[in-house]
Structures are given as structure tokens and as C-alpha cells.
Design a protein around this motif. Structure first.
Motif, PDB file in Angstrom:
ATOM      1  N   VAL A  71       0.842  -1.131   0.000  1.00  0.00           N
ATOM      2  CA  VAL A  71      -0.062  -0.056  -0.056  1.00  0.00           C
ATOM      3  C   VAL A  71       0.937   1.272  -0.009  1.00  0.00           C
ATOM      4  O   VAL A  71       0.348   2.152  -0.803  1.00  0.00           O
ATOM      5  CB  VAL A  71      -1.040   0.059   1.242  1.00  0.00           C
ATOM      6  CG1 VAL A  71      -1.995   1.357   1.305  1.00  0.00           C
ATOM      7  CG2 VAL A  71      -2.013  -1.272   1.083  1.00  0.00           C
TER       8      VAL A  71
ATOM      9  N   ARG B 189       2.154   1.884  -3.376  1.00  0.00           N
ATOM     10  CA  ARG B 189       1.301   2.469  -4.474  1.00  0.00           C
ATOM     11  C   ARG B 189       0.902   3.890  -4.104  1.00  0.00           C
ATOM     12  O   ARG B 189       0.317   4.597  -4.916  1.00  0.00           O
ATOM     13  CB  ARG B 189      -0.030   1.560  -4.081  1.00  0.00           C
ATOM     14  CG  ARG B 189      -0.195   0.410  -4.872  1.00  0.00           C
ATOM     15  CD  ARG B 189      -1.632   0.031  -5.225  1.00  0.00           C
ATOM     16  NE  ARG B 189      -2.273  -0.631  -3.959  1.00  0.00           N
ATOM     17  CZ  ARG B 189      -1.973  -1.785  -3.608  1.00  0.00           C
ATOM     18  NH1 ARG B 189      -1.517  -2.781  -4.083  1.00  0.00           N
ATOM     19  NH2 ARG B 189      -2.806  -2.253  -2.518  1.00  0.00           N
TER      20      ARG B 189
ATOM     21  N   TYR C 170      -0.958   7.261  -6.393  1.00  0.00           N
ATOM     22  CA  TYR C 170      -1.973   7.856  -6.176  1.00  0.00           C
ATOM     23  C   TYR C 170      -1.824   9.332  -6.300  1.00  0.00           C
ATOM     24  O   TYR C 170      -2.551   9.998  -6.846  1.00  0.00           O
ATOM     25  CB  TYR C 170      -2.693   7.662  -5.137  1.00  0.00           C
ATOM     26  CG  TYR C 170      -3.454   6.287  -4.807  1.00  0.00           C
ATOM     27  CD1 TYR C 170      -4.510   6.210  -5.600  1.00  0.00           C
ATOM     28  CD2 TYR C 170      -2.902   5.338  -3.975  1.00  0.00           C
ATOM     29  CE1 TYR C 170      -5.020   4.898  -5.416  1.00  0.00           C
ATOM     30  CE2 TYR C 170      -3.362   3.940  -3.769  1.00  0.00           C
ATOM     31  CZ  TYR C 170      -4.455   3.873  -4.530  1.00  0.00           C
ATOM     32  OH  TYR C 170      -5.531   2.605  -4.481  1.00  0.00           O
TER      33      TYR C 170
ATOM     34  N   SER D 141     -14.216   6.840  -6.247  1.00  0.00           N
ATOM     35  CA  SER D 141     -13.293   5.727  -6.239  1.00  0.00           C
ATOM     36  C   SER D 141     -13.588   4.971  -7.646  1.00  0.00           C
ATOM     37  O   SER D 141     -12.710   4.409  -8.201  1.00  0.00           O
ATOM     38  CB  SER D 141     -13.418   4.894  -4.915  1.00  0.00           C
ATOM     39  OG  SER D 141     -14.691   4.458  -4.905  1.00  0.00           O
TER      40      SER D 141
ATOM     41  N   GLY E 268     -10.535   4.406 -10.177  1.00  0.00           N
ATOM     42  CA  GLY E 268     -10.292   2.779 -10.327  1.00  0.00           C
ATOM     43  C   GLY E 268     -10.424   2.477 -11.952  1.00  0.00           C
ATOM     44  O   GLY E 268      -9.400   1.943 -12.420  1.00  0.00           O
TER      45      GLY E 268
ATOM     46  N   ALA F 148      -7.714  -0.172 -11.583  1.00  0.00           N
ATOM     47  CA  ALA F 148      -7.837  -0.656 -10.234  1.00  0.00           C
ATOM     48  C   ALA F 148      -9.025  -0.652  -9.857  1.00  0.00           C
ATOM     49  O   ALA F 148      -9.995  -0.344 -10.261  1.00  0.00           O
ATOM     50  CB  ALA F 148      -6.830  -0.061  -9.128  1.00  0.00           C
ATOM     51  N   SER F 149      -9.502  -1.646  -8.559  1.00  0.00           N
ATOM     52  CA  SER F 149     -10.735  -1.770  -8.208  1.00  0.00           C
ATOM     53  C   SER F 149     -11.012  -0.447  -7.433  1.00  0.00           C
ATOM     54  O   SER F 149     -10.314  -0.002  -6.618  1.00  0.00           O
ATOM     55  CB  SER F 149     -10.971  -2.952  -7.539  1.00  0.00           C
ATOM     56  OG  SER F 149     -10.291  -3.128  -6.062  1.00  0.00           O
TER      57      SER F 149
ATOM     58  N   SER G 148     -12.631  -0.708  -4.565  1.00  0.00           N
ATOM     59  CA  SER G 148     -12.513  -1.264  -3.178  1.00  0.00           C
ATOM     60  C   SER G 148     -10.994  -1.096  -2.833  1.00  0.00           C
ATOM     61  O   SER G 148     -10.800  -0.544  -1.759  1.00  0.00           O
ATOM     62  CB  SER G 148     -12.988  -2.626  -3.216  1.00  0.00           C
ATOM     63  OG  SER G 148     -14.189  -2.893  -3.267  1.00  0.00           O
ATOM     64  N   GLN G 149     -10.310  -1.457  -3.648  1.00  0.00           N
ATOM     65  CA  GLN G 149      -8.600  -1.401  -3.383  1.00  0.00           C
ATOM     66  C   GLN G 149      -8.380   0.246  -3.026  1.00  0.00           C
ATOM     67  O   GLN G 149      -7.743   0.672  -2.013  1.00  0.00           O
ATOM     68  CB  GLN G 149      -7.841  -1.793  -4.612  1.00  0.00           C
ATOM     69  CG  GLN G 149      -6.403  -1.655  -4.044  1.00  0.00           C
ATOM     70  CD  GLN G 149      -5.241  -2.280  -5.048  1.00  0.00           C
ATOM     71  OE1 GLN G 149      -5.171  -1.963  -6.162  1.00  0.00           O
ATOM     72  NE2 GLN G 149      -5.109  -3.525  -4.791  1.00  0.00           N
ATOM     73  N   ILE G 150      -8.818   1.017  -3.779  1.00  0.00           N
ATOM     74  CA  ILE G 150      -8.560   2.305  -3.693  1.00  0.00           C
ATOM     75  C   ILE G 150      -8.917   3.079  -2.298  1.00  0.00           C
ATOM     76  O   ILE G 150      -8.380   3.756  -1.834  1.00  0.00           O
ATOM     77  CB  ILE G 150      -9.256   3.303  -4.902  1.00  0.00           C
ATOM     78  CG1 ILE G 150      -8.300   3.060  -6.099  1.00  0.00           C
ATOM     79  CG2 ILE G 150      -9.326   4.856  -4.454  1.00  0.00           C
ATOM     80  CD1 ILE G 150      -9.070   3.529  -7.431  1.00  0.00           C
TER      81      ILE G 150
ATOM     82  N   LEU H  40      -9.862   1.339   0.212  1.00  0.00           N
ATOM     83  CA  LEU H  40      -9.282   0.756   1.366  1.00  0.00           C
ATOM     84  C   LEU H  40      -7.913   1.346   1.500  1.00  0.00           C
ATOM     85  O   LEU H  40      -7.139   1.785   2.658  1.00  0.00           O
ATOM     86  CB  LEU H  40      -9.051  -0.959   1.344  1.00  0.00           C
ATOM     87  CG  LEU H  40      -8.774  -1.608   2.426  1.00  0.00           C
ATOM     88  CD1 LEU H  40      -9.640  -1.279   3.506  1.00  0.00           C
ATOM     89  CD2 LEU H  40      -8.843  -3.221   2.250  1.00  0.00           C
ATOM     90  N   ASP H  41      -7.053   1.440   0.388  1.00  0.00           N
ATOM     91  CA  ASP H  41      -5.745   2.084   0.313  1.00  0.00           C
ATOM     92  C   ASP H  41      -5.574   3.484   1.185  1.00  0.00           C
ATOM     93  O   ASP H  41      -4.949   3.587   2.018  1.00  0.00           O
ATOM     94  CB  ASP H  41      -5.005   2.146  -0.949  1.00  0.00           C
ATOM     95  CG  ASP H  41      -4.686   0.899  -1.504  1.00  0.00           C
ATOM     96  OD1 ASP H  41      -4.532  -0.223  -0.993  1.00  0.00           O
ATOM     97  OD2 ASP H  41      -4.064   0.985  -2.702  1.00  0.00           O
TER      98      ASP H  41
END
Lengths: 211, 211
Positions: free
Chosen positions: B14, B17, B21, B37, B41, B46-47, B49-51, B53-54
Motif C-alpha cells: 500500500v 502504491r 495515487y 473511487s 479505479g 484498479a478496483s 474497493s482497493q482505492i 481501502l488503500d
DNA sequence: TAGATTGTTAATCGATTAACAATC
DNA sequence: TAGATTGTTAATCGATTAACAATC
């Protein structure tokens, strides 16, 4: 999709660890004859399991009760990574970074032939850098179409990177090593490796702060 | 261990990454005011969700029904990555790679001050590169101990890299960006980011072959 | 033979994605 | 209010590690 010895998919993380294995076997060569996954794991800071599983994607290199023969495995990795094969490369952008790569000896040592340089600056087009002529980027498509070229290294400013990668794609390039600080917009069947120097130092900067 | 907003551990993937961002928000700034998000994404591949959560590791930056304000999040990432703070860096080894980094404008743009250069070659010690004096590597320890220095960039041949990293460790360096094609032997509490150019191009070479 | 160590399958761990209550 | 979208928890997926039969 990239397949291993029995047709199974090789995870990208494993492929990206392969050159590191090569580095270790190159280093160990002439120091000893053989070593076990356990011993190599200690040297590399990895688990013996991971080493055995990683290598097993590419072949059966070890022998029970003995381990891995260093000379043999180094040679196998040399073949797998095509270090023994000449691979033609070009660099687009001969600014600061591109120019340094022109003089990067490790490329030729690993079998990469730097055959051409490209730029859009009229003041350097036609000149030679390290005895390689700088060509006009306008001739890039024509060059790649007519000269066997496997890998292109993008070292142009980020504003120009996607235009260049588009030209390379159309010309049939096989892989791209990208130094521009931007994500290239390419179909995922063309392999790209990014070297984002600024991303690395910024991540470092964050880790220091929170330490 | 590196902790996030509520004391939870932030995974290294994370952290690595995060600069990406920042790049996207820097790029989107002045193009639009906000985005979700989901939309980000799509842009980043990217998903959503990942964005979410990150970013949630670092703070609550979004707003339900609205998304993320670009200017605000860019500013927050600027602070998190210390882009607004001056960070002192040095380079050891002014060969091919080190010399190119000396001229690398992106460092100063991101708040990194290149304060000193070191080498062991008597023919360049004392000379200036890009108006920065090249010092004797013998003075490295003394320099780092007496001048605020956060990050050292190692650009020496692999044979010398571990000796240099040992000196840096003893001198109290906070983080290391390593360009030498070798794994540095350092305790894991000192953050290291590696840029192994040869590993990247060899992985690419393998992926091309198997395509 | 006995000990060592492989390649592989199963178990575990960690990272990613999906689901959803909260709320702008 | 209704629609949109967050932050977070639960489910899933993939990668790593442990276990072990095979065998040098």
C-alpha cells in the motif's frame, strides 16, 4: 498467458524474482559447487519452500539429497532469461536518463544490443552518442518495422510517453521498459516494466517519516 | 512497524502504491473538482474497493455521495509523502548512473535537496558536477554524522555497495535508495528501496520469449 | 543403508474484492 | 427525499509456507 514446465501459469511475482536468482547463482559460481534450497534461503532472506516452488515452475533443477548444482542452474537461468541470446533494444529520449542508459555497460553484459537512439530535439538528431546515431523520432515507426527490435526503452518526458508508446505498439514492439513517471496506456498483452524512480524515493520518504 | 490512522499496520504494498495515487491526483488537479473511487479505479486500472481501502489507511478523505475532492486529496498526499518538506539527500558514486541522477530535475521538484556527492576516484574528487562538489568517500561517515541527511542514493558498482551501505548505517542514515545490482545486507529497520534496472529488463526479456 | 533434500500438495497467511450500513 | 458514494467488515482469491512421500 505465460506458462511453466507443465503448462501451468507462472505468477508474475515469480517471473520478477527470476533475475534475482540469477544474480545469486552468478555470485556463488566459482565459490562452491552446490547448495540446498535451505542454504540459499538463508543467503537470500527467503524461505526454502519459496525457492523450491519458484524454481519448479521452470524445470526440475535439483536432486534429492544433493541440492542444486550451481554451474548447471546458472546456465539454465542464463537460457531461461535469454542472457546468452542477443536481444536488440532501442532508447527513445536521450535526455538525462536516456543518455546515461546509453553508457550502461550492464546491458551489453546481459546480451542486450543497443542499436538505435531516438529524440525529437533537432539540435541532437544526427549526432552520435557513445557512437550510436540519434535518429528523428519521426522515423521510429519505420525503424522498428524494418529492423529486428525486441525491447524499447522509453526515457522521454511524461507528456510524450503515451504518444511514443502508441507508435511502438503499432510498429510491433515486443516489450517496453518505461522510465517516464506515468502509466502507459497499452493493451495488457504487451509486457511493460516500469522504473518509477520518483515513486521509489517518495515511498522511502514516507517510511522514514513514520519509522 | 509503520502504522496508519488507527494504529493498524500499513502493508508495504500500500505504501508503495501511494506515490502512484499522488501522480493521478496531480494530473487530475485543474481538470476536475472531484471524483469517485469508481471513476478513479477506471482511470488507474484498479478496483474501487482497493482505492478506498488503500486511502483509508491514511485518513478519511472522501465524503459519501460526493467522492474525493481532488485539490484537497492532492494536498493531503503532498503532506503524507512530505513533498512539501525539504528532504536532504546525497549520492554515493558519480559514475554513469550517479551523474545522471545529479541532473534529475524531478528530485528537486518533489522536495529532495541533493547536498553532496561522493566517489573514490581521485581524478574526480574535488571537482564539481552540476555545481555540487564531489567529496572523497572516506569523508562519507563524517559528513552524514555532521550534516542532516535523510536519504542516501547508492550508485556505486556492486562490489562496493555493501561497504558503502555499512558506512551509511553506522553514520545514522534514515533510508537508502539502491541502484547497485545487489541486495544490501542491512538490518530490516532501515528502509531500503531497490532499483534493479537489469532485473527489470531481464524479466521483460523472459516475458517476451514466452508470449 | 541412513541422511539429506528435492518437487509437490495441503494448510496458512495476507491481500484484494464484494457487500453493505452510514450518511452526504 | 432519493441517489450516490464513502469507510469498513466479511468473503474470496492468490501467494507463501509447512508437510511429506519420493529418491539420490
Amino acid at each position: 498467458m505465460i506458462k511453466g514446465k507443465d503448462g501451468s501459469k507462472i505468477p508474475r511475482v515469480v517471473i520478477e524474482r527470476l533475475p534475482r536468482y540469477y544474480r545469486y547463482f552468478d555470485w556463488l559460481d566459482n565459490q562452491m559447487e552446490k547448495l540446498s534450497s535451505k542454504r540459499l534461503g538463508e543467503l537470500m532472506g527467503a524461505s526454502a519452500s519459496q525457492i523450491r516452488l519458484d524454481l519448479s515452475y521452470f524445470g526440475d533443477f535439483g536432486q534429492q539429497g544433493y541440492g542444486y548444482n550451481i554451474k548447471k542452474l546458472k546456465q539454465d537461468l542464463t537460457n531461461i532469461l535469454r542472457i546468452n541470446t542477443q536481444t536488440n533494444i532501442i532508447i527513445i529520449g536521450v535526455g538525462n536518463v536516456g543518455r546515461a542508459l546509453t553508457r550502461y555497460r550492464a546491458f551489453s553484459r546481459a546480451g542486450f544490443n543497443l542499436n538505435a537512439l531516438f529524440d525529437n530535439d533537432p539540435s541532437i538528431i544526427g549526432k552520435k552518442i557513445n557512437s550510436i546515431k540519434v535518429r528523428d523520432v519521426k522515423d521510429l515507426k519505420n525503424y522498428v518495422e524494418n529492423n529486428d527490435t525486441s525491447i524499447a526503452i522509453i526515457a522521454v518526458p511524461k507528456e510524450a510517453a503515451n504518444e511514443v508508446s502508441g507508435i511502438l505498439l503499432k510498429s510491433g514492439i515486443k516489450g517496453i521498459l518505461n522510465f517516464a513517471p506515468i502509466d502507459l496506456n497499452l493493451p495488457k498483452n504487451i509486457p511493460v516494466e516500469n522504473i518509477h524512480i520518483i515513486d521509489k524515493i517518495l515511498a522511502l520518504s514516507f517510511m522514514i517519516k513514520k519509522q
